[in-house]
Scaffold this motif. Sequence first.
Motif, PDB file in Angstrom:
ATOM      1  N   PHE A 193       0.886  -1.241   0.238  1.00 30.99           N
ATOM      2  CA  PHE A 193       0.077   0.048   0.052  1.00 30.99           C
ATOM      3  C   PHE A 193       0.727   1.258   0.010  1.00 30.99           C
ATOM      4  CE2 PHE A 193      -2.420   3.422   1.595  1.00 30.99           C
ATOM      5  CZ  PHE A 193      -3.260   3.418   0.912  1.00 30.99           C
ATOM      6  N   SER A 194       1.854   1.245   0.675  1.00 29.85           N
ATOM      7  CA  SER A 194       2.677   2.352   0.870  1.00 29.85           C
ATOM      8  C   SER A 194       3.256   2.788  -0.425  1.00 29.85           C
ATOM      9  CB  SER A 194       4.084   1.988   1.881  1.00 29.85           C
ATOM     10  OG  SER A 194       4.843   2.983   1.774  1.00 29.85           O
ATOM     11  N   GLU A 195       3.762   1.636  -1.094  1.00 28.34           N
ATOM     12  CA  GLU A 195       4.250   2.037  -2.469  1.00 28.34           C
ATOM     13  C   GLU A 195       3.413   2.608  -3.495  1.00 28.34           C
ATOM     14  OE1 GLU A 195       6.366  -1.154  -5.197  1.00 28.34           O
ATOM     15  OE2 GLU A 195       7.323  -1.233  -3.238  1.00 28.34           O
ATOM     16  N   LEU A 196       2.145   1.897  -3.460  1.00 30.16           N
ATOM     17  CA  LEU A 196       1.103   2.941  -4.088  1.00 30.16           C
ATOM     18  C   LEU A 196       0.700   3.927  -3.813  1.00 30.16           C
ATOM     19  CD1 LEU A 196      -1.574  -0.275  -4.511  1.00 30.16           C
ATOM     20  CD2 LEU A 196      -0.185   0.837  -6.417  1.00 30.16           C
ATOM     21  N   LYS A 197       0.623   4.282  -2.420  1.00 32.68           N
ATOM     22  CA  LYS A 197       0.418   5.412  -2.101  1.00 32.68           C
ATOM     23  C   LYS A 197       1.362   6.716  -2.310  1.00 32.68           C
ATOM     24  CE  LYS A 197       1.740   6.531   2.015  1.00 32.68           C
ATOM     25  NZ  LYS A 197       2.049   6.413   3.242  1.00 32.68           N
ATOM     26  N   ASN A 198       2.495   6.150  -2.095  1.00 32.14           N
ATOM     27  CA  ASN A 198       3.633   7.053  -2.541  1.00 32.14           C
ATOM     28  C   ASN A 198       3.694   7.649  -3.927  1.00 32.14           C
ATOM     29  OD1 ASN A 198       4.600   7.303   0.201  1.00 32.14           O
ATOM     30  ND2 ASN A 198       6.125   5.800   0.018  1.00 32.14           N
ATOM     31  N   SER A 199       2.868   6.718  -4.668  1.00 34.55           N
ATOM     32  CA  SER A 199       3.120   7.435  -6.241  1.00 34.55           C
ATOM     33  C   SER A 199       1.595   7.951  -6.434  1.00 34.55           C
ATOM     34  CB  SER A 199       3.547   6.221  -7.129  1.00 34.55           C
ATOM     35  OG  SER A 199       2.797   4.963  -6.842  1.00 34.55           O
ATOM     36  N   GLY A 200       0.927   7.856  -5.364  1.00 32.07           N
ATOM     37  CA  GLY A 200      -0.567   8.574  -5.563  1.00 32.07           C
ATOM     38  C   GLY A 200      -1.594   7.735  -6.390  1.00 32.07           C
ATOM     39  N   GLU A 201      -1.264   6.415  -6.543  1.00 31.19           N
ATOM     40  CA  GLU A 201      -2.019   5.487  -7.103  1.00 31.19           C
ATOM     41  C   GLU A 201      -3.013   4.771  -5.894  1.00 31.19           C
ATOM     42  OE1 GLU A 201      -0.320   2.757  -9.906  1.00 31.19           O
ATOM     43  OE2 GLU A 201       1.229   4.445 -10.125  1.00 31.19           O
ATOM     44  N   PRO A 202      -4.258   4.643  -6.327  1.00 29.24           N
ATOM     45  CA  PRO A 202      -5.392   4.059  -5.213  1.00 29.24           C
ATOM     46  C   PRO A 202      -5.067   2.470  -5.347  1.00 29.24           C
ATOM     47  CG  PRO A 202      -6.350   4.554  -7.382  1.00 29.24           C
ATOM     48  CD  PRO A 202      -5.156   5.138  -7.351  1.00 29.24           C
ATOM     49  N   CYS A 203      -5.321   1.901  -4.413  1.00 35.47           N
ATOM     50  CA  CYS A 203      -5.143   0.178  -4.179  1.00 35.47           C
ATOM     51  C   CYS A 203      -6.385  -0.343  -4.972  1.00 35.47           C
ATOM     52  CB  CYS A 203      -4.735  -0.334  -2.981  1.00 35.47           C
ATOM     53  SG  CYS A 203      -6.049  -0.527  -1.830  1.00 35.47           S
ATOM     54  N   PRO A 204      -6.532  -1.800  -5.216  1.00 34.97           N
ATOM     55  CA  PRO A 204      -7.624  -2.257  -5.879  1.00 34.97           C
ATOM     56  C   PRO A 204      -8.813  -2.307  -5.053  1.00 34.97           C
ATOM     57  CG  PRO A 204      -5.704  -3.712  -5.769  1.00 34.97           C
ATOM     58  CD  PRO A 204      -5.184  -2.391  -5.194  1.00 34.97           C
ATOM     59  N   HIS A 205      -8.836  -1.910  -3.587  1.00 33.68           N
ATOM     60  CA  HIS A 205      -9.774  -2.194  -2.737  1.00 33.68           C
ATOM     61  C   HIS A 205     -10.660  -0.893  -2.657  1.00 33.68           C
ATOM     62  CE1 HIS A 205      -6.531  -4.897  -1.420  1.00 33.68           C
ATOM     63  NE2 HIS A 205      -7.465  -5.690  -1.811  1.00 33.68           N
ATOM     64  N   ARG A 206      -9.976   0.321  -3.019  1.00 32.66           N
ATOM     65  CA  ARG A 206     -10.354   1.284  -2.859  1.00 32.66           C
ATOM     66  C   ARG A 206     -11.899   1.631  -3.528  1.00 32.66           C
ATOM     67  NH1 ARG A 206      -9.906   7.291  -3.868  1.00 32.66           N
ATOM     68  NH2 ARG A 206      -9.135   8.159  -1.928  1.00 32.66           N
ATOM     69  N   ASP A 207     -12.329   0.847  -4.363  1.00 36.72           N
ATOM     70  CA  ASP A 207     -13.588   1.271  -5.109  1.00 36.72           C
ATOM     71  C   ASP A 207     -14.494   0.070  -4.855  1.00 36.72           C
ATOM     72  OD1 ASP A 207     -12.421   2.955  -6.757  1.00 36.72           O
ATOM     73  OD2 ASP A 207     -11.659   1.550  -8.208  1.00 36.72           O
ATOM     74  N   LYS A 208     -14.487  -0.590  -3.737  1.00 35.20           N
ATOM     75  CA  LYS A 208     -15.418  -1.516  -3.044  1.00 35.20           C
ATOM     76  C   LYS A 208     -16.618  -0.976  -3.003  1.00 35.20           C
ATOM     77  CE  LYS A 208     -12.665  -4.478  -0.879  1.00 35.20           C
ATOM     78  NZ  LYS A 208     -11.854  -5.040   0.733  1.00 35.20           N
ATOM     79  N   ASP A 209     -17.630  -1.520  -3.076  1.00 38.71           N
ATOM     80  CA  ASP A 209     -18.973  -0.942  -2.780  1.00 38.71           C
ATOM     81  C   ASP A 209     -19.145  -0.829  -1.244  1.00 38.71           C
ATOM     82  OD1 ASP A 209     -20.850  -3.473  -2.354  1.00 38.71           O
ATOM     83  OD2 ASP A 209     -19.488  -3.639  -3.993  1.00 38.71           O
TER      84      ASP A 209
END
Length: 507
Positions: free
Chosen positions: A147-163
Motif C-alpha cells: 500500500f505504501s508503494e501505491l500511496k507514495n506514487s499517488g495510486e489507489p489500491c484495488p480495494h478502494r472502489d469496493k462498494d
Amino acid sequence: MDHGERRERLGELAPDLLDELDSEDEEDEQVLSDLPNVDNYDEVRMRAAPNPNGPWHIGHARMPAVIGTYKEMYDGSFIVRFDDTDPETKRPDLDAYDAILDDIDYLGFEPDDVLRASDRLDIYYDHARELIENGGAYTCSCTGEAFSELKNSGEPCPHRDKDPETTMTEFEALVDGEYSSGEMVLRVKTDIEHKNPALRDFVAFRVIDTPHPREEAEKYRLWPMLDFQSGIDDHLTGVTHIIRGIDLQDSAKRQQFVYDYFDWEYPEVVHWGHVQIDEYGVKMSTSTIKQLIAEGELDGWDDPRAPTIKSLRRRGIRGEAIVESMVGLGTSTSNVDLAMSTVYANNRELIDDDAPRYFLVRDGVELPLSGGPDAGHPPIHPDHEERGNRTIPAGDAVLVEPSDVPQSGERVWLKGYGCVRYEDDALEYVGDDIDVVRNEGVDVIHWAPAEENVSVTMRTTEGDVAGRAEPDFGDATVDDAVQFERVGFVRVDSQDDDEAVTYFSHD
RNA sequence: GCUCGGUUGGUGUAGUCCGGCCAAUCAUCUUGGCCUUUCGAGCCGAGGACAGGGGUUCAAAUCCCCUACCGAGCACCA
C-alpha cells in the motif's frame, strides 16, 4: 511625564479608564497566550490524552499544567482520556492509569471527567459503520508495504472502489474477529493524490491478536488507530481546544476528512514542540525508565535519579513549582529546554519561608572542643525570630565537614555557638564577639555534636550521602521540607529514633 | 525523496496575525554592592538576543524572497 504622573493625570481625566488599566494590570499575571477563537464557544473544553504505559516523566506535566491553567483562565473544563488502543506495541500498564491520575492530582488539577478509550470500542465501531455507509472508508487487504508503494506514487489500491456493502460485510467480520492481525484493515478514504503523502488514505482500524490487559476490553480484537479514535472522541466529548505536540501536526488534517464525512466542526488546535529537561543523565522516556527499573539501575519510579514526577514529589518539589515552570515554557511550536534550575527556583520560593533550619554534617570529622558554653542556639528560621531557637549541645567534641576544618592556628565560627581556634587537632573556644566574622574574615560553618546527633541518609540525584544532623532535627516530621544550612533543602522521607532518610530537593 | 513547521540574550518567554509607542518584556542564569552568624530570601545595580542576506516601506523582530540550521509527518505506535 513619568508613569506615576501619567496615572495621576488619567485618574483626573478618566477614572473609568484607570480602573480598567488596573484590572488589566492584575491580569498581567496571565502567563499563557490566549487560546484561539475562545469567543466562539460557550465553554473552553480541553483534554489530556495520555497513553497509560507508565507513570509520568517530568515532560508529561506540561499537558495538565497548561490545560489546567487554561481551565482556570477561561473557567473551562478538561477531561483525561486514556488513549489505550494498542494492546500490543504500546501495551497499557494496568497500574499506570491510577499512577497518572495521581500525578495529575499532585500537580494540583482535577479532571472534570476520566475516560478510557478501551471502554468505547462500540462507539468507534458505530461511527465506522456510518462512515462506511457514507462511502468514506474501505476495507483493504494490501500489505503495508504494497500500500505504501501505491500511496507514495499517488495510486489507489484495488480495494478502494469496493462498494460500501462489501466493505460493511468485511468490517463486521473484522469486528467479529474473523481476521488475524495483518490480514485486513479499514482505511479512511481521503485523497489518494493529496500533495502531502502523509494524508493519503490512512488506516482507521487494524486487528491486534493480543488481548487488551484490561478485563473490560480483553474481548476486542479490532482496534482503532489514534487519528480515528481521537477524532471521534474529541467531537463526542465536546472538546473545543486541542493542545498537542508537533509530532501530531498532520493529525488534524487527517481527522478533518473524517469530520467532513460527519459534517462536524473541527476543534481549535495548538501545537507545541518537545520539551527537553537538562540535568538528567537518564533519557527521559517512559520505556527507558521502565527498563532501567527492571534492570535495577533505578530503585523505582520515585528514585531520586529518575526524571519522573514521582521522583520530584519524593524530593519535595511541589507540584505547583513544576506547573509554574511548565507554564513558563509557553506553547511555542519550537522545541524547548526546561532548566531544572527554573523548577528549583520556583520551588525554593514556595518552601523557603516555612522550612526550618538544621545542621547536617556530611562525612564529619570529629574535633575535640573545649572552653565554651554547653550549647549553641541558632534560630529555627533567620527571618522569623518568633519561631525560636534550636539547642545544639556541644559536648566535648563536634563534627565538621572536611572542607571546613580550618588550618592549624586559624579560627572559625561555629554558627549559633561562637568562635573557636583550631590548634593541636582540637578546637578551643575563643569568644562570641561577632565582629571577628564581620571584620576579620572568620568563616562561619555549620557543625553537629559528635555524641548527640541524628544519623541521616540524604538521597540525591548523584547518589546517597551519609551525614549527622543536630539532635533537634529529630523534631522534623516526615514530609516536612527543611533546610540543611549550607547544604540545601531536603524533604524528610522517614524518621525513626536516631535514623532519618531525607531526599535532596535543591540548594 | 515528498509534505508541514520552526529559528528573539546561557536557558525559557513576550512581542510576529493587524509594521511605528520594541535602541525589544518578564523569569531564570551569571555577576557587583547592601543586608545577613550559613544558604536562601530581600533591596540596589550590571551582563547578555531579533539565524544570515536581499527586498518592500517614511518606518521591519514584525510583510515578501533566498540561504543556513533545527524539527516533525509520510506506521496495521501513541
